[in-house]
Scaffold this motif. Structure first.
Motif, mmCIF file in Angstrom:
data_model
loop_
_atom_site.group_PDB
_atom_site.id
_atom_site.type_symbol
_atom_site.label_atom_id
_atom_site.label_comp_id
_atom_site.label_asym_id
_atom_site.label_seq_id
_atom_site.Cartn_x
_atom_site.Cartn_y
_atom_site.Cartn_z
ATOM 1 N N VAL A 32 40.301 39.180 42.344
ATOM 2 C CA VAL A 32 40.943 39.239 41.021
ATOM 3 C C VAL A 32 41.668 37.922 40.759
ATOM 4 O O VAL A 32 42.460 37.447 41.580
ATOM 5 N N CYS A 72 45.963 46.014 39.765
ATOM 6 C CA CYS A 72 44.512 45.959 39.981
ATOM 7 C C CYS A 72 44.095 46.571 41.313
ATOM 8 O O CYS A 72 42.899 46.697 41.584
ATOM 9 N N ALA A 78 52.405 42.797 37.048
ATOM 10 C CA ALA A 78 51.480 41.679 37.170
ATOM 11 C C ALA A 78 52.207 40.345 37.082
ATOM 12 O O ALA A 78 51.828 39.379 37.749
ATOM 13 N N ALA A 105 41.629 48.859 35.392
ATOM 14 C CA ALA A 105 42.577 49.405 36.365
ATOM 15 C C ALA A 105 43.051 50.782 35.895
ATOM 16 O O ALA A 105 43.019 51.099 34.708
ATOM 17 N N SER A 144 34.593 42.076 35.556
ATOM 18 C CA SER A 144 35.886 42.701 35.306
ATOM 19 C C SER A 144 35.772 44.195 35.562
ATOM 20 O O SER A 144 34.677 44.743 35.620
ATOM 21 N N CYS A 183 41.179 44.036 34.763
ATOM 22 C CA CYS A 183 41.310 43.035 35.816
ATOM 23 C C CYS A 183 40.049 42.179 35.829
ATOM 24 O O CYS A 183 38.936 42.714 35.883
ATOM 25 N N GLU A 184 40.218 40.851 35.770
ATOM 26 C CA GLU A 184 39.087 39.932 35.745
ATOM 27 C C GLU A 184 38.911 39.304 37.114
ATOM 28 O O GLU A 184 39.877 38.871 37.737
ATOM 29 N N THR A 185 37.661 39.240 37.583
ATOM 30 C CA THR A 185 37.367 38.719 38.920
ATOM 31 C C THR A 185 36.845 37.293 38.836
ATOM 32 O O THR A 185 36.466 36.806 37.772
ATOM 33 N N PHE A 234 44.111 48.293 30.842
ATOM 34 C CA PHE A 234 44.466 47.084 31.562
ATOM 35 C C PHE A 234 43.209 46.636 32.315
ATOM 36 O O PHE A 234 42.708 47.358 33.167
ATOM 37 N N ASP A 246 42.628 37.101 37.153
ATOM 38 C CA ASP A 246 43.409 37.206 35.929
ATOM 39 C C ASP A 246 43.313 38.638 35.394
ATOM 40 O O ASP A 246 42.663 39.483 35.982
ATOM 41 N N TYR A 247 43.952 38.882 34.286
ATOM 42 C CA TYR A 247 43.919 40.205 33.666
ATOM 43 C C TYR A 247 44.001 40.044 32.158
ATOM 44 O O TYR A 247 44.356 38.987 31.637
ATOM 45 N N SER A 248 43.654 41.094 31.468
ATOM 46 C CA SER A 248 43.803 41.143 30.015
ATOM 47 C C SER A 248 44.134 42.579 29.621
ATOM 48 O O SER A 248 43.992 43.499 30.426
#
Length: 124
Positions: A59, A45, A32, A83, A80, A73-75, A71, A61-63
């Motif tokens: 997508v 993602c 990432a 993944a 979200s 994935c934020e849209t 993991f 961002d991610y957290s």
């Protein structure tokens, strides 16, 4: 004594399996963070047929969640999804092994509570 050993083995197995899942998360984080060509959308993602999936295309961002290990994935629309970076067997197996370790440890304490050391019983 056997129950305590089983508790220790189950605890160590849970720890090792959690580290295995954490290794997958670290790999996803490295992918990432890798910029450049082919970095959008984020590689961890992407799903099967991601070229046609609007969710994957948005997508931003991610957290990372550590319990359960995943993991996320934020849209761009505020949603979200998780993944597929951590193998599906890791979280349930860690949970089961932790429960088994706790159960064995409690059972060991109920069957043979720890007593004072160095005290001999009758005939000893």
């Amino acid at each position: 004594m056997v129950l305590r050993k089983l508790a220790i083995v189950a605890g160590l197995a849970a720890f090792a399996l959690y580290l295995w899942g954490l290794l997958h998360i670290v790999g996803a984080l490295l992918e990432a963070k890798d910029g450049g060509t082919d970095s959008s959308p984020l590689r961890p993602c992407r799903t099967t047929g991601w070229q046609y999936d609007k969710k994957v295309q948005s997508v931003t961002d991610y957290s990372v969640d550590f319990v359960p290990l995943r993991f996320v994935c934020e849209t761009s629309d505020g949603g979200s999804y998780v993944a597929n970076t951590v193998p599906g067997y890791v979280n349930p197996a860690v949970f089961g092994l932790v429960l088994a370790a706790l159960g064995c440890w409690v059972a060991a304490l109920l069957v043979a509570p720890p007593g004072p050391r160095g005290v001999r019983g009758p005939g000893g």
